[in-house]
Design an enzyme around this catalytic site. Structure first.
Site, short mmCIF file in Angstrom:
data_model
loop_
_atom_site.label_atom_id
_atom_site.label_comp_id
_atom_site.label_asym_id
_atom_site.label_seq_id
_atom_site.Cartn_x
_atom_site.Cartn_y
_atom_site.Cartn_z
N TYR A 29 0.85 -1.19 0.00
CA TYR A 29 0.00 0.00 0.00
C TYR A 29 0.88 1.23 0.00
O TYR A 29 1.85 1.31 0.76
CB TYR A 29 -0.89 0.00 1.25
CG TYR A 29 -1.79 1.22 1.38
CD1 TYR A 29 -2.81 1.46 0.47
CD2 TYR A 29 -1.61 2.12 2.43
CE1 TYR A 29 -3.64 2.57 0.60
CE2 TYR A 29 -2.44 3.23 2.57
CZ TYR A 29 -3.45 3.44 1.65
OH TYR A 29 -4.27 4.54 1.78
N ASP A 75 9.30 2.71 0.01
CA ASP A 75 8.23 3.36 0.77
C ASP A 75 8.42 2.95 2.23
O ASP A 75 8.01 1.87 2.65
CB ASP A 75 6.86 2.93 0.25
CG ASP A 75 5.72 3.59 1.03
OD1 ASP A 75 6.00 4.19 2.09
OD2 ASP A 75 4.56 3.48 0.59
N LYS A 77 4.13 8.67 8.98
CA LYS A 77 3.84 8.06 10.28
C LYS A 77 4.80 8.53 11.39
O LYS A 77 4.64 9.65 11.86
CB LYS A 77 3.77 6.54 10.13
CG LYS A 77 2.61 6.17 9.18
CD LYS A 77 2.16 4.73 9.18
CE LYS A 77 0.84 4.60 8.43
NZ LYS A 77 0.89 3.90 7.18
C1 LIG Z 1 0.23 4.46 5.85
C2 LIG Z 1 1.02 4.24 4.61
C3 LIG Z 1 0.96 5.14 3.54
C4 LIG Z 1 -0.01 6.29 3.49
O1 LIG Z 1 0.24 7.23 4.46
P1 LIG Z 1 -0.96 8.25 4.89
O2 LIG Z 1 -0.31 9.16 5.85
O3 LIG Z 1 -2.03 7.39 5.47
O4 LIG Z 1 -1.39 8.94 3.66
C5 LIG Z 1 1.82 4.95 2.48
N1 LIG Z 1 2.68 3.92 2.46
C6 LIG Z 1 2.75 3.02 3.47
C7 LIG Z 1 3.76 1.92 3.42
C8 LIG Z 1 1.91 3.14 4.57
O5 LIG Z 1 1.95 2.23 5.54
#
Ligand SMILES: *Cc1c(COP(=O)(O)O)cnc(C)c1O
Length: 429
Positions: free
Chosen positions: A144, A239, A267
């Site tokens: 994701y 990511d 995060k």
């Molecule tokens: C949570 C998450 C996102 C998205 O971040 P948001 O602050 O919710 O937009 C993107 N990549 C990864 C790996 C994530 O866990």
């Protein structure tokens, strides 16, 4: 467990907010029942509006690595708020934060701050395309990267839990340059490079997949991807929105010793306030406006409150011993869970990397989306509710990670293990 006030609030919320929540995973869709409304939180604990207390392993889905309302973060944010909440002009703390990020994240030479993980991945892919002059990107099934149109393909937990294969409203044109490969499968990637020579701008992946539970990369996988990217003049993007500052102080790139060209962060970097960032090689980052031609902007980007919370949080986990203690605590908890499951003969498969972990109700190893999705989600749902009744809050989906913080002490871990034992006993009978 009395949740009557939560029930009332959820009714009211559904009248004015779609599904009653502002992010779908909060709605308990994967486990049934209804969400608990929170009144306040402190340390490892959440307190709901009916006065129930829970040990929290969701931690706002990852960010709160110092626990809730960490005194150093609260104090710093209060002081910053009194000086004004946003200026739309540069501040010293943005540079201080960028210096710290470049110091901690091995491949980062420059950083640009945005307001969410979604914004970070969106922007970093625009940058990769601008730098390479190519359009196609590769992502992994079950990874994701936020909810941008072109990344909302086979995107793991949130979407999977709701059973939506893709989202309506995403035009076909938006995903035509998004290629998808299974996680932990180098052969599939090689085939894509053969099929689309000189067309692939970037590979983006979660170096430890955290949106289909927790799936570590197999031996040689990340190095294999690094080599493929280098040989094809394709940029490698990690990511690390979830893994950053969480699997190790320097993220997965430090943990596995593999350098991406660019990194998306989120995060933990905001310590509970809305922050994202992208960072990487200086020659690439210099393409970003106003240093270069790739446009990316934000009214509240680098916001002083958010930078303050992030800085206090990163400084907190950098204190001597803090990180190792967390990992030790997370391992102790995992071992307690293993023994508890064994005692009642419930087959489970556990994964843990640093302060991220997952408990799959599955007998077979989980290495990708296919194997993750074979977990027993009904048994997970029973376990989730039994555990909630015992005062332990985990993410309401089989396909989410559990997070650990510096304030999950040995005593809290032991309390959790007892609750897990009772929850297993409840579902085993
Ligand atoms: C949570 C998450 C996102 C998205 O971040 P948001 O602050 O919710 O937009 C993107 N990549 C990864 C790996 C994530 O866990």
């Amino acid at each position: 467990m009395n949740i009557s006030k939560s029930k009332q609030l959820f009714q009211a919320a559904q009248q004015v907010i779609p599904g009653g929540v502002n992010s779908p995973a909060r709605a308990f869709g994967g486990v049934g029942g209804q969400p608990i409304f929170i009144e306040r939180a402190e340390g490892p604990y959440l307190y709901d509006v009916d006065g129930n207390r829970y040990i929290d392993y969701v931690l706002s889905w990852g960010p709160l690595i110092l626990g809730h309302a960490a005194p150093r973060v609260v104090k710093a944010v209060q002081e910053a708020a009194a000086r004004g909440t946003s200026y739309g002009a540069p501040t010293a703390i943005e540079t201080e934060m960028a210096e710290l990020v470049c110091d901690m994240v091995p491949s980062a030479e420059q950083a640009r701050f945005v307001n969410s993980g979604t914004e970070a991945t969106m922007s970093v892919l625009r940058l990769a395309r601008a730098y390479t002059g190519r359009n196609k990107i590769i992502k992994m099934r079950g990874n994701y990267h936020g909810h941008a149109d072109f990344l909302l393909v086979q995107a793991g937990s949130g979407v999977a839990t709701l059973g939506l294969p893709d989202s309506p409203g995403v035009p076909q044109g938006a995903t035509q340059d998004t290629l998808v490969a299974p996680y932990n499968d180098l052969t599939a990637l090689k085939n894509l490079f053969t099929q689309y020579p000189n067309e692939i701008a970037a590979i983006i992946l979660e170096p430890v997949a955290g949106n289909m539970g927790v799936v570590p990369p197999q031996d040689g996988y990340l190095q294999g991807i690094r080599d493929l990217c280098t040989n094809n003049n394709t940029l490698l993007i990690f990511d690390e929105v979830m893994t950053g500052f969480r699997v190790a102080l320097g993220g997965a790139q430090e943990y596995y010793g593999i350098m991406p060209d660019l990194t998306a962060l989120g995060k933990v970097i905001g310590g509970g306030l809305p922050v994202g960032a992208y960072a990487g090689r200086r020659d690439i980052m210099q393409i970003v406006a106003p240093a270069g031609p790739m446009y990316q902007a934000g009214t509240l980007s680098g916001n002083p409150l958010a930078m303050t919370a992030g800085l206090a949080t990163l400084q907190g986990i950098r204190e001597v011993g803090a990180f190792d203690n967390m990992v030790r605590g997370a391992s102790k908890l995992a071992e307690g869970i293993r023994q508890a499951a064994e005692a009642v003969n419930i087959p489970i498969y556990q994964t843990q990397v640093g302060t991220m972990s997952c408990l799959y109700f599955s007998e077979q190893p989980v290495i990708n989306w296919e194997t993750a999705s074979q977990s027993n989600t009904e048994q997970f749902a029973q376990f989730f509710h039994a555990l909630l009744a015992e005062g332990v809050y985990i993410a309401p989906s089989q396909f989410e990670a559990a997070f650990f913080s510096t304030v999950h002490s040995d005593a809290v871990v032991e309390q959790t293990i007892k609750a897990v034992q009772r929850a297993f006993e409840t579902i085993a009978t």
